[in-house]
Design a protein around this motif. Structure first.
Motif, PDB file in Angstrom:
ATOM      1  N   THR A  60      22.981 -76.472  46.227  1.00  0.00           N
ATOM      2  CA  THR A  60      23.066 -76.938  44.841  1.00  0.00           C
ATOM      3  C   THR A  60      22.163 -76.108  43.936  1.00  0.00           C
ATOM      4  O   THR A  60      22.564 -75.722  42.829  1.00  0.00           O
ATOM      5  N   ASP A  61      20.958 -75.804  44.403  1.00  0.00           N
ATOM      6  CA  ASP A  61      20.008 -75.012  43.619  1.00  0.00           C
ATOM      7  C   ASP A  61      20.519 -73.603  43.359  1.00  0.00           C
ATOM      8  O   ASP A  61      20.401 -73.086  42.241  1.00  0.00           O
ATOM      9  N   ILE A  62      21.084 -72.981  44.378  1.00  0.00           N
ATOM     10  CA  ILE A  62      21.610 -71.614  44.220  1.00  0.00           C
ATOM     11  C   ILE A  62      22.782 -71.610  43.247  1.00  0.00           C
ATOM     12  O   ILE A  62      22.885 -70.733  42.382  1.00  0.00           O
ATOM     13  N   ARG A  63      23.664 -72.592  43.389  1.00  0.00           N
ATOM     14  CA  ARG A  63      24.784 -72.684  42.446  1.00  0.00           C
ATOM     15  C   ARG A  63      24.284 -72.876  41.021  1.00  0.00           C
ATOM     16  O   ARG A  63      24.800 -72.258  40.087  1.00  0.00           O
ATOM     17  N   HIS A  64      23.286 -73.721  40.852  1.00  0.00           N
ATOM     18  CA  HIS A  64      22.717 -73.972  39.527  1.00  0.00           C
ATOM     19  C   HIS A  64      22.155 -72.685  38.938  1.00  0.00           C
ATOM     20  O   HIS A  64      22.403 -72.351  37.778  1.00  0.00           O
ATOM     21  N   PHE A  65      21.398 -71.950  39.746  1.00  0.00           N
ATOM     22  CA  PHE A  65      20.788 -70.711  39.271  1.00  0.00           C
ATOM     23  C   PHE A  65      21.845 -69.687  38.855  1.00  0.00           C
ATOM     24  O   PHE A  65      21.769 -69.114  37.767  1.00  0.00           O
ATOM     25  N   PHE A  66      22.840 -69.449  39.707  1.00  0.00           N
ATOM     26  CA  PHE A  66      23.843 -68.445  39.365  1.00  0.00           C
ATOM     27  C   PHE A  66      24.710 -68.872  38.189  1.00  0.00           C
ATOM     28  O   PHE A  66      25.105 -68.025  37.385  1.00  0.00           O
ATOM     29  N   ASN A  67      24.978 -70.151  38.063  1.00  0.00           N
ATOM     30  CA  ASN A  67      25.684 -70.623  36.864  1.00  0.00           C
ATOM     31  C   ASN A  67      24.843 -70.361  35.616  1.00  0.00           C
ATOM     32  O   ASN A  67      25.367 -69.951  34.583  1.00  0.00           O
ATOM     33  N   TRP A  68      23.541 -70.578  35.731  1.00  0.00           N
ATOM     34  CA  TRP A  68      22.639 -70.308  34.610  1.00  0.00           C
ATOM     35  C   TRP A  68      22.636 -68.808  34.280  1.00  0.00           C
ATOM     36  O   TRP A  68      22.706 -68.425  33.117  1.00  0.00           O
ATOM     37  N   GLU A  95      11.036 -61.298  35.102  1.00  0.00           N
ATOM     38  CA  GLU A  95      11.197 -61.759  33.719  1.00  0.00           C
ATOM     39  C   GLU A  95      12.350 -62.752  33.587  1.00  0.00           C
ATOM     40  O   GLU A  95      12.218 -63.797  32.937  1.00  0.00           O
ATOM     41  N   LEU A  96      13.471 -62.457  34.224  1.00  0.00           N
ATOM     42  CA  LEU A  96      14.615 -63.361  34.173  1.00  0.00           C
ATOM     43  C   LEU A  96      14.290 -64.677  34.886  1.00  0.00           C
ATOM     44  O   LEU A  96      14.651 -65.759  34.416  1.00  0.00           O
ATOM     45  N   LEU A  97      13.599 -64.594  36.002  1.00  0.00           N
ATOM     46  CA  LEU A  97      13.212 -65.798  36.735  1.00  0.00           C
ATOM     47  C   LEU A  97      12.255 -66.661  35.908  1.00  0.00           C
ATOM     48  O   LEU A  97      12.356 -67.894  35.928  1.00  0.00           O
ATOM     49  N   GLU A  98      11.339 -66.025  35.197  1.00  0.00           N
ATOM     50  CA  GLU A  98      10.429 -66.774  34.315  1.00  0.00           C
ATOM     51  C   GLU A  98      11.211 -67.449  33.191  1.00  0.00           C
ATOM     52  O   GLU A  98      10.926 -68.579  32.807  1.00  0.00           O
ATOM     53  N   LYS A  99      12.225 -66.760  32.682  1.00  0.00           N
ATOM     54  CA  LYS A  99      13.086 -67.330  31.646  1.00  0.00           C
ATOM     55  C   LYS A  99      13.846 -68.541  32.197  1.00  0.00           C
ATOM     56  O   LYS A  99      13.985 -69.564  31.511  1.00  0.00           O
ATOM     57  N   TYR A 100      14.319 -68.441  33.412  1.00  0.00           N
ATOM     58  CA  TYR A 100      14.992 -69.559  34.074  1.00  0.00           C
ATOM     59  C   TYR A 100      14.037 -70.743  34.203  1.00  0.00           C
ATOM     60  O   TYR A 100      14.400 -71.888  33.889  1.00  0.00           O
ATOM     61  N   LYS A 101      12.837 -70.462  34.640  1.00  0.00           N
ATOM     62  CA  LYS A 101      11.829 -71.514  34.798  1.00  0.00           C
ATOM     63  C   LYS A 101      11.548 -72.197  33.454  1.00  0.00           C
ATOM     64  O   LYS A 101      11.501 -73.432  33.381  1.00  0.00           O
ATOM     65  N   ARG A 102      11.388 -71.405  32.388  1.00  0.00           N
ATOM     66  CA  ARG A 102      11.156 -71.968  31.046  1.00  0.00           C
ATOM     67  C   ARG A 102      12.330 -72.829  30.605  1.00  0.00           C
ATOM     68  O   ARG A 102      12.146 -73.898  30.021  1.00  0.00           O
ATOM     69  N   ILE A 114      12.046 -78.408  39.613  1.00  0.00           N
ATOM     70  CA  ILE A 114      11.806 -76.999  39.257  1.00  0.00           C
ATOM     71  C   ILE A 114      11.164 -76.274  40.428  1.00  0.00           C
ATOM     72  O   ILE A 114      11.595 -75.181  40.804  1.00  0.00           O
ATOM     73  N   ASN A 115      10.157 -76.878  41.016  1.00  0.00           N
ATOM     74  CA  ASN A 115       9.462 -76.243  42.142  1.00  0.00           C
ATOM     75  C   ASN A 115      10.390 -76.039  43.337  1.00  0.00           C
ATOM     76  O   ASN A 115      10.336 -74.995  43.997  1.00  0.00           O
ATOM     77  N   ARG A 116      11.252 -77.020  43.618  1.00  0.00           N
ATOM     78  CA  ARG A 116      12.206 -76.865  44.720  1.00  0.00           C
ATOM     79  C   ARG A 116      13.178 -75.728  44.423  1.00  0.00           C
ATOM     80  O   ARG A 116      13.492 -74.914  45.296  1.00  0.00           O
ATOM     81  N   ARG A 117      13.662 -75.655  43.175  1.00  0.00           N
ATOM     82  CA  ARG A 117      14.599 -74.587  42.800  1.00  0.00           C
ATOM     83  C   ARG A 117      13.946 -73.217  42.937  1.00  0.00           C
ATOM     84  O   ARG A 117      14.588 -72.263  43.406  1.00  0.00           O
ATOM     85  N   LEU A 118      12.691 -73.101  42.556  1.00  0.00           N
ATOM     86  CA  LEU A 118      11.990 -71.826  42.693  1.00  0.00           C
ATOM     87  C   LEU A 118      11.759 -71.490  44.163  1.00  0.00           C
ATOM     88  O   LEU A 118      11.882 -70.325  44.569  1.00  0.00           O
ATOM     89  N   SER A 119      11.460 -72.504  44.948  1.00  0.00           N
ATOM     90  CA  SER A 119      11.305 -72.299  46.389  1.00  0.00           C
ATOM     91  C   SER A 119      12.618 -71.825  47.000  1.00  0.00           C
ATOM     92  O   SER A 119      12.639 -70.917  47.843  1.00  0.00           O
TER      93      SER A 119
END
Length: 142
Positions: A60-68, A95-102, A114-119
């Motif tokens: 779910t996290d990977i799908r969320h990230f790539f959709n983003w 930089e893109l990952l930091e933007k995702y986190k923000r 957020i922490n799980r998604r980054l992990s």
């Protein structure tokens, strides 16, 4: 397709060939590319002994990230990303990952999520390096 104990040797060799030369694959579309990466990642998680619930959450996290990523590339020309299959992972930067986190913080996503998604992303890029899809880990300083 992922490599496990029940996969015949020939299929395993074909799989290793495909993953090793990921950049040269001409997949029909971005969805196929994502599905291939996802299946490979889930196989990687199984090899690491991840539980079913962990695999479900990480998928779910990977799908969320790539959709983003895809939505960001389409909606923000200044991001300068291309959604072409070849090289998509190589465009993921700190930089893109930091933007995702923000973006997650601004959306009031719980800190634990957020922490799980980054992990998940850290583990995904470990898999990507092991598969030879990328040579550098953009999550290294995240």
């Amino acid at each position: 397709m992922y490599l496990n104990r029940s996969t015949p040797i020939l299929t395993g060799l074909l799989y290793m060939s495909l993953t090793r030369y990921m950049d040269s694959l001409m997949l029909s579309n971005l969805a196929d590319y994502q599905a291939f990466m996802e299946k490979t990642f889930l196989g990687f998680l199984r090899e690491q002994g991840a539980s079913e619930i962990t695999q479900k959450n990480y998928r779910t996290d990977i799908r969320h990230f790539f959709n983003w990523v895809i939505t960001t590339a389409q909606n923000e020309p200044s991001t300068a990303l291309t959604t072409e299959q070849k090289g998509l992972l190589k465009q993921i930067t700190l930089e893109l990952l930091e933007k995702y986190k923000r973006s997650q913080t601004l959306a009031h996503t719980p800190v634990a999520t957020i922490n799980r998604r980054l992990s998940t992303l850290r583990i995904f890029f470990r898999c990507a390096i092991a598969q030879g899809w990328v040579s550098d880990d953009p999550t290294k300083y995240l």
